[in-house]
Design an enzyme around this catalytic site. Structure first.
Site, mmCIF file in Angstrom:
data_model
loop_
_atom_site.group_PDB
_atom_site.id
_atom_site.type_symbol
_atom_site.label_atom_id
_atom_site.label_comp_id
_atom_site.label_asym_id
_atom_site.label_seq_id
_atom_site.Cartn_x
_atom_site.Cartn_y
_atom_site.Cartn_z
ATOM 1 C CG ASP A 126 -2.265 0.751 0.824
ATOM 2 O OD1 ASP A 126 -2.788 0.516 -0.283
ATOM 3 O OD2 ASP A 126 -2.729 1.575 1.623
ATOM 4 C CD GLU A 128 -2.879 7.743 3.420
ATOM 5 O OE1 GLU A 128 -3.802 8.435 3.879
ATOM 6 O OE2 GLU A 128 -2.976 7.079 2.386
ATOM 7 C CD GLU A 135 -8.995 8.556 -0.676
ATOM 8 O OE1 GLU A 135 -8.588 7.436 -0.279
ATOM 9 O OE2 GLU A 135 -8.360 9.609 -0.526
ATOM 10 C CD GLU A 181 -9.316 -0.372 -3.333
ATOM 11 O OE1 GLU A 181 -8.862 -1.014 -2.363
ATOM 12 O OE2 GLU A 181 -8.860 0.733 -3.678
#
Ligand code: HMH
Length: 220
Positions: free
Chosen positions: A47, A88, A140, A210
């Site tokens: 990620d 992040e 998101e 995803e």
């Protein structure tokens, strides 16, 4: 569509695949406290790579908003997203240290590469703002919906995974996703049919990517 707008209609229509993306075994095992920590570490390193690729994608959405949107508040919402990606990336580095994961030695796996290539295709100037903002919202929203499940009453998320779940599952991230959803809905409401078709297709592609991303984390 009714009061919930186009997105609500699509969430109903594509309920099954949406659930596969937001209630994946990786997330359910995190919530239940049975998650395999090597899966978590694989997710973390992959990620980090994804988020670095996500930055130019979000920048491209910002550029489209500047060119195509009459509503100045769109840009502010997207800019806030871009700003939080800065934070992040620092968080990923800190978290990787905590888990003993070496980020510099990582290369993207197939599912990650495919997802990043898809992001890149959306960065083209031929892709409309409406399609790009819909995809952005979906990316998101899947994380928000997934990780908020791990914070719900009765979940047994391990303490050392709580920060991760809070990053995307928090109410403030939820608010941000809601703002993106409102922007997307507003655009979709005025869009011609062929753009609606492309936006729906992009939404479904995000869900598929995803699911593959979670599968990769689980080593499937
Ligand atoms: C794969 N999807 C993936 N990674 C993320 N960090 C997000 C969505 C949310 O930003």
């Amino acid at each position: 569509a009714s009061g919930g707008g186009m997105i609500m209609a699509w969430l109903n229509k594509h309920h099954t695949i949406y659930s596969r993306a937001t209630r994946h075994p990786f997330i359910l095992s995190t919530r239940d406290g049975t998650v395999d920590l090597s899966s978590f570490k694989r997710w973390l390193e992959q990620d980090y790579i994804f988020v670095r690729e996500f930055v130019p994608f979000v920048a491209s959405v910002l550029l489209k908003a500047w060119r195509e949107s009459e509503d100045g508040s769109d840009m502010e919402v997207i800019l806030s997203g871009l700003a939080s990606l800065n934070d992040e990336i620092s968080w990923f580095k800190k978290e990787a240290l905590k888990w003993g994961v070496l980020l510099s030695g990582t290369s993207p796996q197939k599912a990650n590469q495919d997802y990043c290539r898809f992001l890149e295709s959306l960065m083209s100037s031929e892709i409309s703002y409406t399609v790009a903002i819909t995809a952005f919202w979906a990316i998101e929203a899947v994380y928000q919906e997934s990780f908020s499940l791990c914070l719900k009453h009765g979940s047994r998320t391990p303490a050392e995974l709580m920060e991760t779940c809070q990053r995307w599952g928090s109410d403030s991230f939820g608010q941000y996703c809601h703002s993106l959803q409102m922007i997307a809905n507003k655009r979709l409401e005025k869009a011609p049919d062929y753009i609606l078709g492309k936006a729906e297709e992009a939404f479904l592609s995000v869900l598929e990517h995803e699911i593959e991303f979670w599968n990769m984390s689980n080593g499937i």
